[in-house]
Design a protein around this motif. Structure first.
Motif, PDB file in Angstrom:
ATOM      1  N   GLY A 132       0.781  -1.230   0.000  1.00 38.72           N
ATOM      2  CA  GLY A 132       0.000   0.000   0.000  1.00 38.72           C
ATOM      3  C   GLY A 132       0.810   1.276   0.000  1.00 38.72           C
ATOM      4  O   GLY A 132       0.244   2.371  -0.017  1.00 38.72           O
ATOM      5  N   VAL A 133       2.147   1.166   0.020  1.00 36.97           N
ATOM      6  CA  VAL A 133       2.996   2.358   0.009  1.00 36.97           C
ATOM      7  C   VAL A 133       3.533   2.572  -1.404  1.00 36.97           C
ATOM      8  O   VAL A 133       4.114   1.655  -1.983  1.00 36.97           O
ATOM      9  CB  VAL A 133       4.173   2.217   1.000  1.00 36.97           C
ATOM     10  N   PRO A 134       3.331   3.769  -1.997  1.00 31.79           N
ATOM     11  CA  PRO A 134       3.875   4.020  -3.340  1.00 31.79           C
ATOM     12  C   PRO A 134       5.386   3.807  -3.355  1.00 31.79           C
ATOM     13  O   PRO A 134       6.065   4.094  -2.361  1.00 31.79           O
ATOM     14  CB  PRO A 134       3.531   5.489  -3.593  1.00 31.79           C
TER      15      PRO A 134
END
Length: 237
Positions: A154-156
């Motif tokens: 979920g982290v770019p």
């Protein structure tokens, strides 16, 4: 990071500092008048290297520290990817940092290292080896090798603080030769036998994998050291 027992920051700093000194001894460069350390953390490794190399000018750059001056050492809070080097140094250190750099920023990262290095200077890089002993053991026991800092879901990618890459010997060599071309630069990736750390049984197991299983991993992996240590020497222009 655990090696039998919890690694303290000071123990880890001493462990990596000794490996870096071993590498510099092998290329015959142990004295430097000036040092810059990108991603210096709390500055412990920089302090140790300053004492051992006799440097009178030392600077540490990290994104998460306060600016501190202590004798010849200056610690500056800055992001090296937007940092403009104003001074060149005899020794440029990048310890366990390149694996965190998101791919589009690699040219900037290497540009800062090169711009910080004096003619006849040295760039010293360390980064995890994908084919370190525990990954080879996992492969030999039909388990998937793992990265030390798995990506957070979920982290770019550009915001991810874990590892974007862990290179094999050949992959790292190809990457470095893209940015450090001869004759100006000379790149050497060292094969390092793991040092004794907190857990002696773990160290013995690493040595057994490193040495006794040589015929299995050597043709494919080239090096099974825990980390790659790279010395990049800049020839005088």
């Amino acid at each position: 990071m655990k090696v039998g027992v919890q690694f303290t920051d000071k123990l880890l700093a001493h462990y990596r500092m000794h490996l870096m000194c071993d590498v510099l001894k092998r290329v015959g460069r142990t004295r430097f008048s000036s040092i810059v350390d990108y991603g210096c953390g709390d500055g412990e490794i920089l302090r140790l290297m300053t004492l051992l190399t006799g440097a009178t000018n030392a600077k540490g750059i990290d994104i998460s520290l306060n600016e501190i001056t202590s004798g010849p050492i200056v610690l500056e809070c800055a992001n090296m990817l937007s940092y403009l080097p104003k001074t060149q140094y005899e020794l440029v250190i990048s310890n366990q940092l390149v694996e965190h750099i998101y791919e589009p920023w690699l040219p900037t990262y290497f540009h800062v290292l090169k711009e910080s290095c004096k003619p006849d200077g040295v760039i010293l890089i360390s980064t995890p080896n994908r084919w370190r002993p525990n990954n080879i053991f996992r492969l030999l026991t039909l388990r998937r090798p793992y990265m030390m800092s798995p990506n957070t879901t979920g982290v770019p990618p550009e915001q991810h603080l874990g590892h974007h890459r862990e290179c094999s010997y050949r992959e790292l060599q190809r990457l470095l030769l893209r940015y450090f071309a001869a004759p100006e630069w000379h790149v050497r990736i060292m094969r390092m036998i793991p040092r004794v750390v907190a857990s002696r049984p773990r160290w013995v197991a690493n040595i057994l994998i490193y040495c006794l299983l040589w015929v299995f991993w050597r043709p494919l992996c080239v090096s099974a050291s825990q980390d790659h240590y790279v010395v990049i020497q800049r020839n005088h222009r």
